[in-house]
Write an enzyme that holds these catalytic residues in place. Structure first.
Site, PDB file in Angstrom:
ATOM      1  N   ASP A  15       0.785  -1.247   0.000  1.00  0.00           N
ATOM      2  CA  ASP A  15       0.000   0.000   0.000  1.00  0.00           C
ATOM      3  C   ASP A  15       0.816   1.296   0.000  1.00  0.00           C
ATOM      4  O   ASP A  15       0.532   2.209   0.796  1.00  0.00           O
ATOM      5  CB  ASP A  15      -0.950  -0.004   1.204  1.00  0.00           C
ATOM      6  CG  ASP A  15      -1.937  -1.155   1.184  1.00  0.00           C
ATOM      7  OD1 ASP A  15      -1.828  -2.016   0.312  1.00  0.00           O
ATOM      8  OD2 ASP A  15      -2.811  -1.196   2.058  1.00  0.00           O
ATOM      9  N   ASP A  57      -4.796  -0.809  -1.387  1.00  0.00           N
ATOM     10  CA  ASP A  57      -6.114  -0.644  -0.818  1.00  0.00           C
ATOM     11  C   ASP A  57      -6.971  -0.101  -1.962  1.00  0.00           C
ATOM     12  O   ASP A  57      -6.572   0.861  -2.627  1.00  0.00           O
ATOM     13  CB  ASP A  57      -5.978   0.396   0.316  1.00  0.00           C
ATOM     14  CG  ASP A  57      -6.857   0.122   1.511  1.00  0.00           C
ATOM     15  OD1 ASP A  57      -7.240  -1.042   1.736  1.00  0.00           O
ATOM     16  OD2 ASP A  57      -7.158   1.082   2.242  1.00  0.00           O
ATOM     17  N   HIS A  76     -10.479   7.096   1.809  1.00  0.00           N
ATOM     18  CA  HIS A  76      -9.104   6.988   1.305  1.00  0.00           C
ATOM     19  C   HIS A  76      -9.042   5.882   0.262  1.00  0.00           C
ATOM     20  O   HIS A  76      -9.870   4.965   0.273  1.00  0.00           O
ATOM     21  CB  HIS A  76      -8.131   6.672   2.464  1.00  0.00           C
ATOM     22  CG  HIS A  76      -8.432   5.367   3.129  1.00  0.00           C
ATOM     23  ND1 HIS A  76      -9.402   5.216   4.095  1.00  0.00           N
ATOM     24  CD2 HIS A  76      -7.924   4.122   2.924  1.00  0.00           C
ATOM     25  CE1 HIS A  76      -9.469   3.953   4.467  1.00  0.00           C
ATOM     26  NE2 HIS A  76      -8.584   3.254   3.772  1.00  0.00           N
ATOM     27  N   LYS A 101      -7.139  -5.038  -2.803  1.00  0.00           N
ATOM     28  CA  LYS A 101      -7.824  -5.577  -1.618  1.00  0.00           C
ATOM     29  C   LYS A 101      -8.844  -4.578  -1.089  1.00  0.00           C
ATOM     30  O   LYS A 101      -8.772  -3.386  -1.401  1.00  0.00           O
ATOM     31  CB  LYS A 101      -6.818  -5.934  -0.529  1.00  0.00           C
ATOM     32  CG  LYS A 101      -6.093  -4.738   0.018  1.00  0.00           C
ATOM     33  CD  LYS A 101      -5.113  -5.158   1.089  1.00  0.00           C
ATOM     34  CE  LYS A 101      -4.228  -3.998   1.469  1.00  0.00           C
ATOM     35  NZ  LYS A 101      -4.959  -2.833   1.995  1.00  0.00           N
ATOM     36  N   ALA A 141       0.136   0.408   6.298  1.00  0.00           N
ATOM     37  CA  ALA A 141       0.708   0.894   7.540  1.00  0.00           C
ATOM     38  C   ALA A 141       1.059  -0.297   8.439  1.00  0.00           C
ATOM     39  O   ALA A 141       0.380  -1.312   8.425  1.00  0.00           O
ATOM     40  CB  ALA A 141      -0.309   1.794   8.265  1.00  0.00           C
ATOM     41  N   CYS A 145      -2.334  -2.889   7.684  1.00  0.00           N
ATOM     42  CA  CYS A 145      -2.186  -3.829   6.574  1.00  0.00           C
ATOM     43  C   CYS A 145      -0.890  -4.636   6.615  1.00  0.00           C
ATOM     44  O   CYS A 145      -0.892  -5.809   6.242  1.00  0.00           O
ATOM     45  CB  CYS A 145      -2.343  -3.092   5.250  1.00  0.00           C
ATOM     46  SG  CYS A 145      -4.073  -2.629   4.989  1.00  0.00           S
TER      47      CYS A 145
HETATM   48  C1  VGL Z   1      -4.882   0.639   5.925  1.00  0.00           C
HETATM   49  C2  VGL Z   1      -6.200   1.828   7.382  1.00  0.00           C
HETATM   50  C3  VGL Z   1      -7.266   1.733   6.513  1.00  0.00           C
HETATM   51  C4  VGL Z   1      -3.537   0.082   5.589  1.00  0.00           C
HETATM   52  C5  VGL Z   1      -5.944   0.520   5.054  1.00  0.00           C
HETATM   53  O1  VGL Z   1      -3.235  -0.107   4.379  1.00  0.00           O
HETATM   54  O2  VGL Z   1      -2.747  -0.163   6.541  1.00  0.00           O
HETATM   55  N1  VGL Z   1      -5.029   1.285   7.091  1.00  0.00           N
HETATM   56  N2  VGL Z   1      -7.131   1.075   5.362  1.00  0.00           N
HETATM   57 ZN    ZN Z   2      -8.479   1.222   3.762  1.00  0.00          ZN
END
Ligand code: VGL
Ligand code: ZN
Length: 191
Positions: A15, A57, A76, A101, A141, A145
């Site tokens: 991501d 994401d 996001h 995903k 993060a 994820c």
């Molecule tokens: C993520 C928060 C919401 C990530 C994805 O990729 O870590 N964190 N959606």
């Molecule tokens: Zn997300």
């Protein structure tokens, strides 16, 4: 990366999308600082001829994890927006395999193991086909994820190596919890 890459390895980049970088709608503090290290890993992976996989994401605009839908996150990484694009500083080669995903509106999923390729192949089947036994994971993060993907990788029988310099957390507390949970599950942390 001090690690020597070998056949059976793959690089999994989680991501590195504009919305997770400083200035993005869910910007991770210092998230941009991981990009040069991951670019070095990409170079090493290309030199060693091991697969490079990049998750993203990939939410519909009405995803349940978004605050307007009662979720916890600001909107996001909405599909096909600039915020969902891989950051242009990331040197993803043409040969990189993309895993989408969290593209179902009614389900949250942080793990790349719930994602699939553009042609609908699961990460599990992809890695099996490629003969991957060991995953080197970095990206964003750490507390969501990267954590979920790493834990699922262990559950799926992978040896999992995470470079802490190549990841950042949304919050320090959940970041530390993630490291503890990953270590307890058998994830190895490398330089
Ligand atoms: C993520 C928060 C919401 C990530 C994805 O990729 O870590 N964190 N959606
Ligand atoms: Zn997300």
């Amino acid at each position: 990366m001090t690690l020597k890459l070998q056949p059976g390895d793959a690089l999994l980049i989680v991501d590195i999308q504009n919305d997770f970088l400083p200035g993005g709608s869910l910007g991770v503090h210092e998230g941009d600082q991981v990009i040069p290290l991951i670019n070095d890993d990409i170079k090493a992976a290309l030199a060693a001829n091991i697969p490079i996989i990049a998750s993203r994401d990939w939410h519909p605009a009405n995803h349940i994890s978004f605050i307007p839908q009662g979720g916890r996150w600001p909107p996001h990484c909405v599909q096909n927006t600039a915020g969902a694009a891989f950051n242009e500083a990331l040197n993803l080669p043409e040969s990189a395999i993309v895993i989408n995903k969290a593209f179902k509106a009614d389900a949250e999923s942080y793990s790349a193991w719930s994602g699939e390729t553009e042609t609908g192949k699961s990460l599990h089947d992809l890695l099996k086909e490629l003969g991957v036994k060991r995953l080197i994971i970095g990206g964003l993060a750490l507390d969501y994820c990267v954590k979920a993907t790493s834990l699922d990788a262990v559950t799926n029988g992978m040896i999992v190596l995470v470079q802490l310099q190549s990841t950042r957390a949304i919050s320090p507390e959940t970041g530390q919890e993630a490291i503890d949970a990953m270590r307890a599950a058998g994830v190895e942390f490398i330089k």
